[in-house]
Design an enzyme around this catalytic site. Sequence first.
Site, short mmCIF file in Angstrom:
data_model
loop_
_atom_site.label_atom_id
_atom_site.label_comp_id
_atom_site.label_asym_id
_atom_site.label_seq_id
_atom_site.Cartn_x
_atom_site.Cartn_y
_atom_site.Cartn_z
N SER A 30 -10.57 13.17 7.74
CA SER A 30 -10.26 13.01 6.31
C SER A 30 -10.03 14.35 5.64
O SER A 30 -9.10 14.51 4.84
CB SER A 30 -11.39 12.25 5.62
OG SER A 30 -11.50 10.93 6.11
N GLY A 99 -2.66 5.49 8.96
CA GLY A 99 -2.60 4.99 7.58
C GLY A 99 -2.66 6.10 6.56
O GLY A 99 -1.83 6.19 5.65
N ARG A 127 1.08 -2.72 7.54
CA ARG A 127 0.01 -2.35 6.62
C ARG A 127 0.57 -2.09 5.21
O ARG A 127 1.70 -1.64 5.06
CB ARG A 127 -0.76 -1.12 7.14
CG ARG A 127 -1.49 -1.42 8.43
CD ARG A 127 -2.22 -0.20 8.97
NE ARG A 127 -3.32 0.22 8.11
CZ ARG A 127 -4.08 1.27 8.34
NH1 ARG A 127 -3.86 2.03 9.42
NH2 ARG A 127 -5.08 1.59 7.54
N SER A 176 -8.02 3.18 -0.98
CA SER A 176 -8.19 4.35 -1.86
C SER A 176 -7.18 5.44 -1.53
O SER A 176 -6.99 6.37 -2.32
CB SER A 176 -9.60 4.91 -1.72
OG SER A 176 -9.82 5.40 -0.40
N ASP A 324 -15.33 2.83 7.20
CA ASP A 324 -14.92 3.16 8.57
C ASP A 324 -16.10 3.06 9.54
O ASP A 324 -15.94 2.67 10.69
CB ASP A 324 -14.32 4.56 8.63
CG ASP A 324 -12.90 4.59 8.09
OD1 ASP A 324 -12.27 3.51 8.00
OD2 ASP A 324 -12.39 5.68 7.78
N LYS A 425 -6.38 8.86 18.52
CA LYS A 425 -6.00 8.81 17.11
C LYS A 425 -6.92 9.68 16.25
O LYS A 425 -6.49 10.26 15.25
CB LYS A 425 -6.04 7.36 16.63
CG LYS A 425 -5.47 7.14 15.25
CD LYS A 425 -5.42 5.65 14.94
CE LYS A 425 -4.61 5.39 13.69
NZ LYS A 425 -5.16 5.98 12.48
#
Length: 439
Positions: A30, A99, A127, A176, A324, A425
């Site tokens: 993130s 995403g 998505r 978000s 998550d 990923k």
Amino acid sequence: MAGDSKIASRLVETRTGPLDAVIRPPGSKSLTNRAYLLAALCRGEGVVRHPLRSDDTDALLRALETIGAIVREDGDVITIDGGDGRFPRGGEVDLGAGGTPTRFMIAAATMARLPVVVDGSARMRDRPIAEGVAMLESLGGQFEALGRPGCIPLRVRPGTDGLRGGRLEVGRTASSQFVSAVMLVAPATRDGVRVEFTESPTSSTYLELTIHILERIGVSIEVARSDRGELLQVALQSGSIPAFSLEIEPDASSAIYPAVLAASRPGSRLEILGLGAGSPQPDAAAISALEAFGVGVETQADRTVVTSESRPSGVQLDCSPFPDAAVALAVLAALAEGPSRLTGLETLRVKECDRVAALACELRKVGCEILESPDSLEIRPAVGARPLEPVSIGTWDDHRMAMAFAVLGRSLGPLSIEDPDCVGKSHPGFWEELDGLES
């Protein structure tokens, strides 16, 4: 990351006895994604130290290069020559299954001087992006759907001066990431952006993470909160994003898996280096939430220590602050002494897969009783003998499913994890880390 030859499945066998290990997880996904976008938009150099190298983060980095960011790599340091709010080129970019990278890239593309086509994997084409596109359109963005409306592929058409900016009202959203994307590009808009929240925002902990990194690199931001601390308004003025050098702390989202393994094995002790008190990552709170299962969690200045003295207890736990990590926590619930109920899972329906449905399906394979609702899971742990033959676990093309069920396999195996390379990923070194914990 996965190599050219993919492994169909990976056997995870049961191991017994307490765990005693020290780990340092890779960099936060993130934080890395946010730092890359800010570096590409800054005035001067954006230096990102110890970023996560993974499929998701590398895809965003390459996409930013495609539209004109100059990237220099030197070991564990990525330096990006910022474009002071604009990108000189356009082009076609493929963000794979990411995403966050996809949604951030759609916002970044509004600052390009030429059209940008944003695309991704088959799952990413399913998505939702419509809410994010609508937000950016209200701020002056121009878009053309190249497939199904509200989905990628999408062409982003350049404006004369990038985004206009302005006032934006936001209610509950599917993710978000849309709001974070707007906040990250807001200083590069002509008029700045004022985000007003008409409802308690979705996954507000991730918006707080975005606020944290903006403040940390020196972007002026005004934040208004309610008496209960809920976000009411965020305002960012137009202006250059300053040059910066940022150290990326270890990824709490990756750390939750070895933490769950330690939590499930009585007598275990795990030190997680580099992830200490004051971490802004939402999943750092998920590690602390292990205490609800009866697990010891000690957060020190530079590390977190997880200890387990007995089998974990069942819980009633709201996972909305750390969605998550809910996949890993569901696995721990499957190993607990009694039933558990995990709530706040609605955003998991639109992740790499429908994680609520995926968890229900795969946990039933190992003997758990599952009651599924739109935003919760009730989990009754398996009772009786373990399976003699490996149970095949579908990972649903989802890295977090693979890592969570690998942990479950250590205690409730043997499990055959399908498509194990999907961990690339977010955590390409996951399998080596798992093996090293008990070497």
